[in-house]
Structure formats: C-alpha cells, structure tokens
Enzyme design. Structure first.
Site, mmCIF file in Angstrom:
data_model
loop_
_atom_site.group_PDB
_atom_site.id
_atom_site.type_symbol
_atom_site.label_atom_id
_atom_site.label_comp_id
_atom_site.label_asym_id
_atom_site.label_seq_id
_atom_site.Cartn_x
_atom_site.Cartn_y
_atom_site.Cartn_z
ATOM 1 N N ARG A 45 13.811 3.462 -10.666
ATOM 2 C CA ARG A 45 13.519 4.482 -9.645
ATOM 3 C C ARG A 45 12.193 5.202 -9.864
ATOM 4 O O ARG A 45 12.027 6.348 -9.479
ATOM 5 C CB ARG A 45 14.651 5.512 -9.563
ATOM 6 N N LYS B 248 0.215 4.530 -1.176
ATOM 7 C CA LYS B 248 0.850 3.417 -0.466
ATOM 8 C C LYS B 248 0.916 2.215 -1.396
ATOM 9 O O LYS B 248 -0.101 1.783 -1.934
ATOM 10 C CB LYS B 248 0.045 3.041 0.771
ATOM 11 N N GLU C 77 -15.756 0.658 4.542
ATOM 12 C CA GLU C 77 -14.795 1.770 4.474
ATOM 13 C C GLU C 77 -15.494 3.058 4.040
ATOM 14 O O GLU C 77 -15.125 4.161 4.465
ATOM 15 C CB GLU C 77 -13.631 1.447 3.517
ATOM 16 N N LYS D 86 -10.647 10.928 1.330
ATOM 17 C CA LYS D 86 -9.314 10.345 1.513
ATOM 18 C C LYS D 86 -8.251 11.303 0.990
ATOM 19 O O LYS D 86 -7.197 11.480 1.609
ATOM 20 C CB LYS D 86 -9.198 8.978 0.836
ATOM 21 N N GLU E 77 2.413 9.891 6.079
ATOM 22 C CA GLU E 77 2.094 9.392 7.409
ATOM 23 C C GLU E 77 3.101 9.873 8.445
ATOM 24 O O GLU E 77 3.620 9.106 9.244
ATOM 25 C CB GLU E 77 2.095 7.851 7.387
ATOM 26 N N ARG F 44 -2.987 11.227 9.123
ATOM 27 C CA ARG F 44 -3.457 10.116 8.298
ATOM 28 C C ARG F 44 -4.011 8.975 9.167
ATOM 29 O O ARG F 44 -4.765 8.131 8.695
ATOM 30 C CB ARG F 44 -2.311 9.634 7.391
ATOM 31 N N ASN G 101 -7.642 5.111 10.277
ATOM 32 C CA ASN G 101 -7.619 3.821 10.957
ATOM 33 C C ASN G 101 -8.755 3.647 11.954
ATOM 34 O O ASN G 101 -8.736 2.747 12.796
ATOM 35 C CB ASN G 101 -6.263 3.619 11.652
ATOM 36 N N HIS H 165 -9.926 0.244 13.077
ATOM 37 C CA HIS H 165 -8.922 -0.707 12.612
ATOM 38 C C HIS H 165 -8.114 -1.368 13.725
ATOM 39 O O HIS H 165 -7.578 -2.453 13.521
ATOM 40 C CB HIS H 165 -7.990 -0.045 11.591
ATOM 41 N N HIS I 133 -8.015 -5.245 13.154
ATOM 42 C CA HIS I 133 -6.815 -6.055 12.941
ATOM 43 C C HIS I 133 -6.792 -7.286 13.843
ATOM 44 O O HIS I 133 -6.406 -8.371 13.408
ATOM 45 C CB HIS I 133 -5.556 -5.202 13.131
ATOM 46 N N HIS J 272 -11.668 -7.942 5.130
ATOM 47 C CA HIS J 272 -11.179 -6.764 5.843
ATOM 48 C C HIS J 272 -12.318 -5.808 6.220
ATOM 49 O O HIS J 272 -12.425 -5.367 7.365
ATOM 50 C CB HIS J 272 -10.122 -6.050 5.003
HETATM 51 N N1 LIG Z 1 -2.500 0.778 -0.519
HETATM 52 C C1 LIG Z 1 -3.445 1.089 0.353
HETATM 53 O O1 LIG Z 1 -3.587 2.251 0.771
HETATM 54 C C2 LIG Z 1 -4.388 0.017 0.823
HETATM 55 C C3 LIG Z 1 -5.532 0.355 1.555
HETATM 56 C C4 LIG Z 1 -6.398 -0.659 1.918
HETATM 57 C C5 LIG Z 1 -6.126 -1.973 1.574
HETATM 58 N N2 LIG Z 1 -4.996 -2.262 0.878
HETATM 59 C C6 LIG Z 1 -4.695 -3.630 0.460
HETATM 60 O O2 LIG Z 1 -5.704 -4.026 -0.457
HETATM 61 C C7 LIG Z 1 -5.865 -5.437 -0.409
HETATM 62 C C8 LIG Z 1 -7.319 -5.733 -0.350
HETATM 63 O O3 LIG Z 1 -7.951 -5.173 -1.487
HETATM 64 P P1 LIG Z 1 -9.255 -5.811 -2.110
HETATM 65 O O4 LIG Z 1 -10.271 -5.924 -1.053
HETATM 66 O O5 LIG Z 1 -9.559 -5.079 -3.347
HETATM 67 O O6 LIG Z 1 -8.781 -7.319 -2.373
HETATM 68 P P2 LIG Z 1 -8.349 -8.127 -3.680
HETATM 69 O O7 LIG Z 1 -7.507 -7.347 -4.571
HETATM 70 O O8 LIG Z 1 -7.815 -9.414 -3.186
HETATM 71 O O9 LIG Z 1 -9.762 -8.385 -4.416
HETATM 72 C C9 LIG Z 1 -10.751 -9.114 -3.753
HETATM 73 C C10 LIG Z 1 -11.255 -10.274 -4.604
HETATM 74 O O10 LIG Z 1 -12.031 -9.753 -5.654
HETATM 75 C C11 LIG Z 1 -11.606 -10.299 -6.905
HETATM 76 N N3 LIG Z 1 -11.918 -9.247 -7.875
HETATM 77 C C12 LIG Z 1 -11.315 -8.053 -8.042
HETATM 78 N N4 LIG Z 1 -12.012 -7.286 -8.889
HETATM 79 C C13 LIG Z 1 -13.082 -8.015 -9.301
HETATM 80 C C14 LIG Z 1 -14.155 -7.758 -10.168
HETATM 81 N N5 LIG Z 1 -14.318 -6.553 -10.752
HETATM 82 N N6 LIG Z 1 -15.032 -8.755 -10.378
HETATM 83 C C15 LIG Z 1 -14.907 -9.938 -9.749
HETATM 84 N N7 LIG Z 1 -13.921 -10.221 -8.889
HETATM 85 C C16 LIG Z 1 -13.016 -9.259 -8.665
HETATM 86 C C17 LIG Z 1 -10.184 -10.670 -6.701
HETATM 87 O O11 LIG Z 1 -9.806 -11.720 -7.553
HETATM 88 C C18 LIG Z 1 -10.178 -11.094 -5.233
HETATM 89 O O12 LIG Z 1 -10.535 -12.431 -5.153
HETATM 90 C C19 LIG Z 1 -5.060 -5.914 0.788
HETATM 91 O O13 LIG Z 1 -3.866 -6.505 0.334
HETATM 92 C C20 LIG Z 1 -4.746 -4.647 1.557
HETATM 93 O O14 LIG Z 1 -3.516 -4.712 2.256
HETATM 94 C C21 LIG Z 1 -4.136 -1.291 0.503
HETATM 95 ZN ZN LIG Z 2 -9.211 -0.596 5.976
#
Ligand SMILES: NC(=O)c1ccc[n+]([C@@H]2O[C@H](COP(=O)([O-])OP(=O)(O)OC[C@H]3O[C@@H](n4cnc5c(N)ncnc54)[C@H](O)[C@@H]3O)[C@@H](O)[C@H]2O)c1
Ligand SMILES: [Zn+2]
Ligand SMILES: NC(=O)c1ccc[n+]([C@@H]2O[C@H](COP(=O)([O-])OP(=O)(O)OC[C@H]3O[C@@H](n4cnc5c(N)ncnc54)[C@H](O)[C@@H]3O)[C@@H](O)[C@H]2O)c1
Ligand SMILES: [Zn+2]
Lengths: 364, 364
Positions: free
Chosen positions: B123, B145, B187, B229, B239, B244, B248, B251, B255, B268
């Site tokens: 938990r 999130k 972003e 943020k 949310e 919040r 977006n 977005h 999307h 993205h």
């Molecule tokens: N929780 C939230 O509030 C929130 C907000 C926005 C996005 N997200 C989520 O985040 C994800 C996208 O995040 P992201 O863009 O970081 O993608 P990711 O985690 O897939 O990383 C992108 C790429 O970079 C590589 N990588 C990571 N760190 C590295 C480094 N220091 N050096 C070299 N390579 C590296 C990874 O292997 C991957 O191939 C999605 O799943 C999305 O849904 C969540």
């Molecule tokens: Zn985004």
C-alpha cells in the site's frame, strides 16, 4: 425501522456509511447522493450470492445507472492478479471513465479486490462498498485498505482508496452461514475490548438477541463497530502514526494460529477470538489487568461458540517463530497490543518471549 | 556550481526537487533527508543507461543502503503488467517493507512503471525519482501520476503516488540523443506559453545556450519548469478541479498526431510542438490572441528543429474524429486549452468543429 448513518471524516475523502435492514430501495438514492454524476456501474459480486447482486443491480438500473456485472469465484484465491486483470479488462472494454462507479457486493474478498481495481483504473474510480458478510460490514468495508495477495504474502499488493460510500443492509446476512456470522462477531467483540467498555457490556447483555440475528441488535452492533473503526481510521488513515495498530488486538496470536492451522482450519475471526484470550492472559501476566477481564472475554466469546484457546496439538516453537516474523515486529522484539483496562489497549514491545511461550503452553 | 531546490507543497505529501549538474555525491544525502529510516533501495533502471544506475547505486550503498537492481527494457512497451509483476516479485522476494525505497532511474517510462510499483506494494513505498530524460525532468517526475498501459489505452491503469523526493542531475542528459532532448524542450516552451511570459522570453533569449546544453541554462529551465508544474499540481493534485488540465495545452492536437502518425513517427514532444501551434492558431481564429503570439511560438520551436505543423499527408477526417474521442471531451463537444495572452490559457469547449478542421487544412 431505524436506518443509521455513520460518517467517516477524512477531509476531501469523507464518506457516509448507511446501515439498514431490508431496505434495498434505499441503495440507489444513497449512491446517487454520494456520486451524483455517475451513470455507469460495474457490479462485482461473489459467485455465491447472485441474488444479492440482482437486487443491487435492479435498483441501480431503476435509478438510471447502466450496469455491467462481473462474478468472482468465492474464496481468498480470487484476490489475485488474474481476477484483477479481468476487472481491468471489463472496465477498459466498456470503456469506463472516471465517473464509472465500482460496486463491491460480497465479503472482504470482493471488497479488497474490487476496491483495488477501483483504486488503480484511470488513477481512481468511485467505489461503493456493499458488504454481505458480518466481517466485511464491521471491518474491511471501512477504512480504505484495498488489495490482492501475492504468492509471498497476503495483502502484499494494494493501495489505500477510500470508498465514496458504504451501503450496509443487514438483510444480506440472512444467507450467511452460521460459522461465518459467528466468526465476524469476534471482530465486533474486539472493538469493545480495545475502545468501548459500554459496548462490550451491551454485547454481554444482548448476546442472545445477537446470536439469533435480531435485526435491531445487529444494526446496532454493526453501526457501533463502524463508528469505532472510523474514529481510529480518522486519526491514522494510512497507518502512519501507529494508532491504527490497536485494531490488531489479538492478531499477533491469530496470524500464527491461521498459519499453523493451515488453510481452512480456522476462519479469521475464530483465530482472532483465541488470539484475544491469549493477548489478554499475556496482559494479566504483565500485571496490566486482573484475571476478570480475560474471563469476561472468554465467557462472551464462548456464547458465540468461538474458540478461546489454540488447539492443543499445535507445537509451540513454530508459533513463537511465526510471531517474530509478524510484520509488526521490529529488531527482533515481539510486539503485542495488550489491554490495560476494558476499553483501552496499548502497544507493548517489552514482552519477553518466555511470557508468550508460557501463555501458549498453558492455553493449549 | 549552483544547486537548486524546488519545493512541492502538498501538505503531508510535500517533497523537494533538487536540481544540480554532475553532483552524484549529493544524491545520497538528499535521499537520506527525504527518507531518514530507509535502509534498502530497489533501483529500477532503463536498460539503455546502466552507467547512470551504477552511479546512483554506488552512492546509495556508500550512504548505508542495501540495494538491488532491476533493469527494464527501454521503450513504452515496458509499461506493462508483465514488468509490473516482475517488480512486485523482486520486492516480495527480498522482502521489501514499508521503509524500502524505490528508485526510478530513467525517463517517463521507468518513472511511471517504478512509481506504480511503489504505489501498490504494501500500500505504498517511498519513491525517489531520478529522471534522466529532459521530458521526465520537467514533466513526468513531478506530480505523482504513475501507471502502466492497457491494450485498450495508454496510462489506463495507475495511481496517484507522490514521490518522497526528486533528484535531477542534468549531467545525465549528456548521453541523451539529440532528438529526445529537443522533444523535451517542447514541454518546456509549453510552460512559458501557459503560465509565464518572462520564462518564454528567457527561452527566446537563451535558445542557443539551451540548444548546446549549457549546464547553467539547463538547470535554470528545468527548475523553472518544475516550479510551474508544482504550482499547478499543488492546486489540483488529483485532477479534480480541472486546473491541472492547462498542462494539456497543445495536447488535444498532439494526441491525434501521435495516433495518426503511428508508433515512432513523432516523439511526444514533437507532436506537442505542432499541437501548440495549431491550438494557438485556433485561438487566433476565435479572436482570443493576435497572430504575433503564434508566430513567436513557431519561431522558438523552429530554433529547436521541432515540427510546427502536422504532416501534409495526414488525412483530416480521422484526426477530427480522434479529437472527439479525447478523454477531455464531454457530450460531443471538442475541448481545447487556448491561450488568451502569453502566459495565460483557458479551457474552451465552444470551438466549432469547422474551426478546428480549417486549422488542420491550412496547416498541412
Ligand atoms: N507521469 C506523468 O505525469 C507523465 C507525464 C508525461 C509523460 N509521461 C510518460 O512518460 C513517458 C515518456 O517519457 P520519456 O520521453 O522520458 O520516454 P522514455 O522513458 O521512453 O525515454 C526515452 C528514450 O530515452 C532513453 N534514455 C533515457 N534516459 C537516457 C539517457 N540519460 N541517455 C540516453 N538515453 C536515455 C530511453 O531508453 C528511451 O529510449 C511516456 O510513457 C508517457 O506516458 C508521464
Ligand atoms: Zn506532454
Ligand atoms: N480491507 C480491510 O481492511 C480488511 C480487513 C479485514 C479483512 N480483510 C480481508 O477480508 C477477507 C475476509 O473477508 P470475509 O470474511 O468477508 O470473507 P469472504 O469474502 O471470503 O466471505 C466469506 C464467505 O462467505 C460467502 N458469502 C459472502 N456473503 C455471503 C452472504 N451474504 N450469504 C452467503 N454467503 C456469503 C463467500 O462466498 C465466502 O465463501 C480477507 O481476504 C481479508 O484479508 C480486509
Ligand atoms: Zn481481523
């Protein structure tokens, strides 16, 4: 017929518990008030009680809800990732949105499982608890603990997710087997010992009415149990301050009885009954209370045919070892919730192993 | 070298974000302060960056933590029940207890997955976010999130679980591919448009330094993004109030661009870049802003080689249809976050479909 309401005050997560008897019609209005904008409801029900789900579903539909139902096999084994995934799939297939209500119709198994699905779908759906066992009415439906089991441990995967409302209709108990009913009474008696001497006395005075499931008496003891649990949860919602631990009175012993007895030997409440007597005797031994308090518990439990000692054939050593593995222990000390007078308990970690051992030896 | 701190004020769930550059040693002291009693740490790391996990693990060990590591395959597909179960199994096998720290070393994929495991084991375990992509530093690591994907939808299964602390070392970006880095900047620019005109001007004035990843500039924009943020999250943690939703901006368009482009066409942030330009043009069309604001965004995004329009070959009808399926729409109305001036946006549900259609037609 009196319908009772117990508030649970948790700021923005506050909710209300309704306790009535045979008032199926009241459900929809109550739910509507708790989740005004919801128009879809996923009814999750224990396979043993389709008739209770029929009643719930019909009433929700009459109040404008579109419903779907998922039937879950009875028993602890359903608190699994497989059943959880099944619920996620049904929600995603619909698709559910944040206004979709999850309705748990069943005992603690259904409440924990459906509650965890509600906690984790779309980061949280509103949850209506409709408990149908005495244990779930007085314990698992209130307080927001949800979860499933992991091969390595019970309730290991889970989340805190408070329900939007709890609807208790004691008429659902009409179909509950006697042994399940009596087992739930152990937790009711627990509330008296740990928090409310007057309530304990009420249980003594009305044991016969309770045992024959007199509706007024049942509503009263369910409502008071919910009230007492709510007070504890309000002060320690996420089990952080330690206060919530008092609900574990009798449970350090109970857990090892359940383990050593194996699945199916004792129901949880039966183990708690014997565990409370052991804990109370331990408190006597530590000079915290007189023998009379233990005797009152023993007598009351016996009126409901609940066990008041572990089985004589259970070996002591593995039980002691099990107590050290209890998640409440820290740094190799045993920890017990012990009464200091009727209606009051304390967390003690100064109990020597020899004392616990002696209790088990002379008890069995 | 300046190390920055951004507080996130969420009452009992408050935490601190540390932003430094090349200060690996600082990590353990920072984590120790956030979780004083923790002595075990599960390090969850993206398979692409074992060297960063080495650094983190070594420092935690030096500070007295016992560590275990789980390596997760890179990519969105790892936000799955299979990887989640693997984390649960490792925690249960150890066994972890409520003081065990989960450390997410990677981008948003690792943060979301490890965060959800932390949210649901026992938990809730304490969570240390160590983001290694620009997007995860300025967005996904802050706000609580967590979650995984379901075959029916992205991020469909999840929970709100605030981290105990966020450790951002911009030196981790040294290994990040250029395209991932630039995508994260979309972003960052978004925060300027929706909340902070001065910050937007700073980005314009320092675009070259940012692009060559000057450490001071990066720390500054990461810290300001986190601050902005945090302000939003503080006012709408779960949310619920709708506030919040301003995050977006761009977005609704983004999307559908991601969907129509298919996996791998656009990152993205790239989709968000083009989406912001479309939303801004929509705001012009609605008479909310002058053309100059759109032009400033377009120019700034172009300096980072980010797309400023959808691809011309993408058909309009399926994109419009996709917008109606957006989870933010209600009752068949399109909803957009639109700017009213630099640094301010509003949620609008009075935009006619024809206007959105025209934007897509003239853009591509
Ligand atoms: N929780 C939230 O509030 C929130 C907000 C926005 C996005 N997200 C989520 O985040 C994800 C996208 O995040 P992201 O863009 O970081 O993608 P990711 O985690 O897939 O990383 C992108 C790429 O970079 C590589 N990588 C990571 N760190 C590295 C480094 N220091 N050096 C070299 N390579 C590296 C990874 O292997 C991957 O191939 C999605 O799943 C999305 O849904 C969540
Ligand atoms: Zn985004
Ligand atoms: N979340 C919490 O705070 C909390 C607290 C205590 C216990 N629990 C959990 O609750 C579970 C035990 O709850 P329980 O004792 O209700 O068990 P249960 O849900 O397994 O129900 C007990 C039995 O009664 C049957 N049943 C349920 N309602 C019935 C009815 N009205 N008529 C006839 N049969 C009926 C069920 O099919 C089952 O066989 C455990 O998994 C335990 O971990 C959770
Ligand atoms: Zn119990």
């Amino acid at each position: 017929m009196a319908s009772l309401r117990v508030p649970v005050n948790l700021g923005p997560r506050s909710y209300s518990i309704a306790i009535s008897s045979g008032d199926a019609d009241g459900l929809a209005a109550f739910a509507r008030q708790a989740v005004p904008k919801s128009n879809r409801a996923l009814v999750v029900v224990d396979a043993a009680i389709p008739q209770h789900a029929d009643l719930v579903e019909r009433n929700l539909q009459a109040a404008g809800w579109q419903t779907r139902r998922v039937t879950i096999p009875s028993g602890e084994a359903s608190k699994s990732t497989a059943e959880l995934s099944r619920l996620w799939d049904v929600l995603a297939d619909w698709p559910a949105d944040r206004k979709t209500l999850v309705v748990a119709v069943g005992g603690g198994v259904i409440g924990d499982l459906a509650g965890f699905a509600a906690a984790t779908y779309a980061r949280g759906l509103p949850l209506l608890m409709v408990p149908t066992t005495l244990l779930s009415m007085v314990d698992s439906s209130v307080g927001g603990k949800t979860g499933i089991n992991h091969p390595s441990g019970k309730n290991l995967i889970g989340a805190f997710h408070q329900p939007a409302a709890v609807w208790i209709d004691t008429a659902f108990l009409d179909t509950l087997p006697e042994r399940e009913f009596l087992s739930g009474l152990a937790e009711v008696i627990k509330y008296g010992v740990i928090l409310d001497a007057d309530f304990f006395a009420y249980l003594e005075a009305h044991a016969d009415a309770i045992r024959r499931r007199d509706a007024d008496a049942i509503r009263r003891i369910v409502a008071r149990s919910c009230e007492l649990k709510a007070v504890v949860v309000e002060q320690d919602e996420r089990e952080e301050t330690g206060l919530r631990a008092i609900l574990n009175y009798g449970h350090t012993f109970a857990h090892v009885f359940e383990t050593i007895g194996g699945y199916g030997a004792w129901l949880h409440g039966e183990a708690v009954a014997a565990g409370m007597v052991c804990a109370s005797r331990l408190a006597e031994k530590q000079g915290l209370i007189s023998a009379e308090l233990t005797e009152r518990q023993r007598r009351l439990l016996a009126r409901f045919d609940l066990p008041i000692a572990p089985k004589s054939e259970w070996p002591i050593d593995p039980m002691i070892a099990g107590m050290y593995r209890d998640k409440k222990t820290e740094l190799g000390r045993l920890r017990f919730i012990l009464p200091t007078k009727l209606g009051h308990v304390e967390l003690r970690d100064d109990v020597p192993e020899t004392a616990a051992r002696e209790i088990l030896q002379t008890a069995s």
